[in-house]
Scaffold this motif. Structure first.
Motif, short mmCIF file in Angstrom:
data_model
loop_
_atom_site.label_atom_id
_atom_site.label_comp_id
_atom_site.label_asym_id
_atom_site.label_seq_id
_atom_site.Cartn_x
_atom_site.Cartn_y
_atom_site.Cartn_z
N GLU A 177 50.04 35.87 32.99
CA GLU A 177 49.91 36.45 34.33
C GLU A 177 51.21 36.32 35.10
N LEU A 214 48.89 41.79 40.73
CA LEU A 214 48.99 40.85 39.62
C LEU A 214 49.02 41.61 38.30
N CYS A 237 48.81 41.07 33.96
CA CYS A 237 48.45 40.20 32.83
C CYS A 237 48.93 40.91 31.57
N TRP A 296 39.32 39.22 35.48
CA TRP A 296 40.11 38.40 36.39
C TRP A 296 39.17 37.37 37.03
N CYS A 346 43.72 35.58 34.12
CA CYS A 346 43.31 36.69 33.28
C CYS A 346 42.51 36.12 32.11
#
Length: 113
Positions: A6, A20, A22, A36, A95
């Motif tokens: 992440e 965000l 991942c 998430w 993640c």
């Protein structure tokens, strides 16, 4: 070897946005449900959003309409776009690949008033 990394966390003021990422390796995110989660200070880890293998998404009620989960199959990345952030969104965000219970190391999101 399955790996989830992440990134994208940081400090943001109330009402701000973060995205965000991942990055997955060792498998194709398009074939799995990707989730998430977050863990706020003094709280248990909680589910935030899911991107299903068929592309559908589902977000937890408290973030629905503010957070959007998505994925890029070509880049093999899962995203969490977070808008209208609130102080209660402060947490470490993780993640997860549900099948096999794989987790990333997490990325810290801090929302200040």
């Amino acid at each position: 070897q399955v790996q989830l990394v992440e990134s994208g966390g940081g400090f943001v003021q109330v009402g701000g946005s973060l995205r965000l990422s991942c990055v997955a390796s060792g498998f194709a995110v398009s074939l799995y449900a990707m989730r998430w989660y977050r863990q706020g200070p003094g709280k248990e880890r909680e589910w935030v959003a899911t991107v299903f293998s068929d592309g559908r998404t589902l977000e937890e009620d408290s973030v629905s309409g503010r957070f959007i989960a998505s994925r890029d199959n070509r880049e093999n990345i899962v995203y969490l776009q977070m808008n209208s952030l609130k102080t209660e969104d402060t947490a470490v965000y993780y993640c997860n690949r549900w099948r096999g219970n794989y987790w990333g190391q997490g990325t810290q999101v801090t929302v200040s008033s």
